[in-house]
Design an enzyme around this catalytic site. Structure first.
Site, mmCIF file in Angstrom:
data_model
loop_
_atom_site.group_PDB
_atom_site.id
_atom_site.type_symbol
_atom_site.label_atom_id
_atom_site.label_comp_id
_atom_site.label_asym_id
_atom_site.label_seq_id
_atom_site.Cartn_x
_atom_site.Cartn_y
_atom_site.Cartn_z
ATOM 1 N N THR A 146 1.034 -1.646 0.039
ATOM 2 C CA THR A 146 -0.301 0.328 0.069
ATOM 3 C C THR A 146 0.771 1.339 0.502
ATOM 4 O O THR A 146 0.460 2.285 -0.810
ATOM 5 C CB THR A 146 -1.201 0.224 1.163
ATOM 6 O OG1 THR A 146 -2.126 -1.218 1.126
ATOM 7 C CG2 THR A 146 -1.941 1.662 1.160
ATOM 8 N N THR A 147 1.579 1.637 0.472
ATOM 9 C CA THR A 147 2.881 2.533 0.858
ATOM 10 C C THR A 147 3.457 2.603 -0.289
ATOM 11 O O THR A 147 3.998 3.266 -0.709
ATOM 12 C CB THR A 147 3.557 2.444 2.027
ATOM 13 O OG1 THR A 147 3.134 2.051 3.310
ATOM 14 C CG2 THR A 147 4.509 3.745 2.127
ATOM 15 N N TYR A 177 -11.607 -3.824 -3.761
ATOM 16 C CA TYR A 177 -12.805 -3.338 -4.795
ATOM 17 C C TYR A 177 -14.845 -4.437 -5.011
ATOM 18 O O TYR A 177 -14.837 -3.693 -5.180
ATOM 19 C CB TYR A 177 -12.949 -2.342 -5.507
ATOM 20 C CG TYR A 177 -13.875 -2.036 -6.449
ATOM 21 C CD1 TYR A 177 -14.202 -1.145 -6.327
ATOM 22 C CD2 TYR A 177 -14.129 -2.781 -8.315
ATOM 23 C CE1 TYR A 177 -15.131 0.408 -7.115
ATOM 24 C CE2 TYR A 177 -15.409 -2.090 -8.650
ATOM 25 C CZ TYR A 177 -15.910 -0.394 -8.750
ATOM 26 O OH TYR A 177 -16.793 -0.067 -9.024
ATOM 27 N N TYR A 201 -2.520 -10.143 2.144
ATOM 28 C CA TYR A 201 -2.067 -8.981 3.116
ATOM 29 C C TYR A 201 -3.394 -8.481 3.574
ATOM 30 O O TYR A 201 -4.533 -8.425 2.632
ATOM 31 C CB TYR A 201 -1.654 -8.155 2.277
ATOM 32 C CG TYR A 201 -1.332 -6.962 2.622
ATOM 33 C CD1 TYR A 201 -1.839 -6.420 3.756
ATOM 34 C CD2 TYR A 201 -1.166 -6.048 1.446
ATOM 35 C CE1 TYR A 201 -1.651 -5.207 3.943
ATOM 36 C CE2 TYR A 201 -1.275 -4.541 2.012
ATOM 37 C CZ TYR A 201 -1.255 -3.586 3.133
ATOM 38 O OH TYR A 201 -1.239 -2.898 3.345
ATOM 39 N N ARG A 258 -8.988 -0.844 2.866
ATOM 40 C CA ARG A 258 -8.901 -0.526 2.128
ATOM 41 C C ARG A 258 -9.403 -1.647 0.810
ATOM 42 O O ARG A 258 -10.119 -1.096 -0.030
ATOM 43 C CB ARG A 258 -7.454 -0.998 1.308
ATOM 44 C CG ARG A 258 -6.735 0.167 2.543
ATOM 45 C CD ARG A 258 -5.960 1.592 1.545
ATOM 46 N NE ARG A 258 -5.014 2.367 2.078
ATOM 47 C CZ ARG A 258 -4.818 3.291 1.652
ATOM 48 N NH1 ARG A 258 -5.186 3.697 -0.161
ATOM 49 N NH2 ARG A 258 -3.248 4.157 2.070
ATOM 50 N N LYS A 271 -0.424 -10.413 6.469
ATOM 51 C CA LYS A 271 0.167 -8.760 7.451
ATOM 52 C C LYS A 271 -0.965 -8.509 7.652
ATOM 53 O O LYS A 271 -2.317 -8.618 7.058
ATOM 54 C CB LYS A 271 0.875 -8.348 6.202
ATOM 55 C CG LYS A 271 0.756 -6.475 6.990
ATOM 56 C CD LYS A 271 0.945 -5.872 5.572
ATOM 57 C CE LYS A 271 0.731 -3.982 6.295
ATOM 58 N NZ LYS A 271 1.315 -2.916 5.219
ATOM 59 N N ILE A 329 5.138 -4.714 9.789
ATOM 60 C CA ILE A 329 5.768 -3.858 8.619
ATOM 61 C C ILE A 329 4.640 -2.886 8.642
ATOM 62 O O ILE A 329 2.988 -2.376 8.413
ATOM 63 C CB ILE A 329 4.364 -4.700 7.510
ATOM 64 C CG1 ILE A 329 5.373 -5.987 7.386
ATOM 65 C CG2 ILE A 329 4.998 -4.390 5.983
ATOM 66 C CD1 ILE A 329 4.619 -7.082 6.489
#
Length: 305
Positions: free
Chosen positions: A51-52, A114, A140, A145, A169, A211
């Site tokens: 994501t980052t 989504y 993850y 999100r 994660k 993380i």
């Protein structure tokens, strides 16, 4: 078969940002500099294209470039676990296979976002990905999100049926949920915190590390949080947890990695550009970021005459 990587893939796995140059192209040299800085600062592992790392703003070819650059720069000094997931299964399979071919130590595969698949569809998706490669997989789960939560029972099925699914994660604020992960998946299952304020509590219940996006600002301190815990210096780890809290808070007042990149720009680490539709933080947050960085001694305080 996966015991060695499960032993090594612990601690602070830094989710490195993707730097862009003034033309908004991937800054390869910038990635190399950041990966070296993280390793020299004590980060225990590297992850890119999570994501980052703004993966949804990158083409497949650019994601491959970022992964390859990170793996080649790390040179085996620490494990590298790039993010290879997307909302498109074919793309996820391609990137995960490419990560294996490049020599990644593991792949971080996000719950598809989504499209909101149900639990059986999520099981089928992750099993398909895991069966397509020999590389270890870290799932993850980030419901904020993806709009979908991977339930513990589904994860436990995957851990049982796919021996290369070695961890998760959890960017999940439901602390009861993350406790049940280790109860149902086994205490040797690798559990990482993706929520900054839960990095310390996650270690207390048997987590493998974190993380944390904050590692892009203070890699040594975020790594030390894990080091102090495993050394049995619980009071010092708790003190560091609270010391980092104001920084953690300000970095997430707007959508990550906007504030994070702005802060790194103030520190002189990167060109703080984001690709649209992402944009820079608001002016009030910019001021708060600078003041917070000054309070940590990360940028110099400007003295007005």
């Amino acid at each position: 078969m996966y015991e060695e990587i499960k032993r090594r893939l612990r601690g602070s796995i830094a989710p490195v940002i993707t730097p862009f140059d003034k033309n908004l192209e991937v800054d390869v040299k910038g990635i190399e500099n950041l990966v070296n800085w993280h390793i020299e600062s004590g980060s225990h592992g590297i992850s890119v294209c999570g994501t980052t790392g703004e993966p949804s703003s990158l083409t497949v070819e650019e994601r491959e470039l970022v992964m390859e650059t990170a793996i080649k720069t790390a040179k085996g000094r620490v494990p590298v676990a790039p993010g290879t997931g997307s909302a498109n299964q074919k793309e996820t399979l391609h990137l995960t296979k490419r990560a294996q071919e490049m020599g990644a130590d593991a792949a971080l595969v996000i719950v598809p976002y989504y499209n909101k698949p149900n639990q059986q569809a999520l099981y089928d998706h992750f099993k398909t990905v895991a069966d397509s490669v020999d590389i270890p997989i870290v799932v993850y789960n980030i419901p904020g999100r993806t709009a979908t939560n991977l339930e513990v029972k589904t994860l436990a099925r995957l851990a049982e049926d796919c021996k290369n699914i070695i961890g998760v994660k959890e960017s999940n604020k439901d602390f009861e949920h993350v406790n049940r992960v280790l109860l149902h998946c086994g205490r040797d299952f690798l559990l990482y915190s993706g929520i900054e304020l839960l990095c310390y509590p996650m270690l207390a219940i048997g987590g493998a590390g974190h993380i944390s996006a904050t590692a892009n600002i203070t890699p040594k301190e975020v790594a030390d949080l894990y080091n102090l815990w495993v050394e049995g210096k619980v009071d010092k780890a708790l003190e560091l947890h609270y010391k980092l809290m104001p920084l953690n808070d300000v970095l997430f007042k707007e959508t990550n990695p906007g504030p994070l990149k702005a802060a790194m720009g103030m520190m002189g680490k990167i060109n703080p550009a984001l690709r649209p539709p992402m944009g820079p933080p608001s002016e009030p947050l910019e001021r708060e970021l600078r003041e917070t960085l000054q309070s940590y001694g990360l940028v110099e305080q400007v003295i007005k005459s």
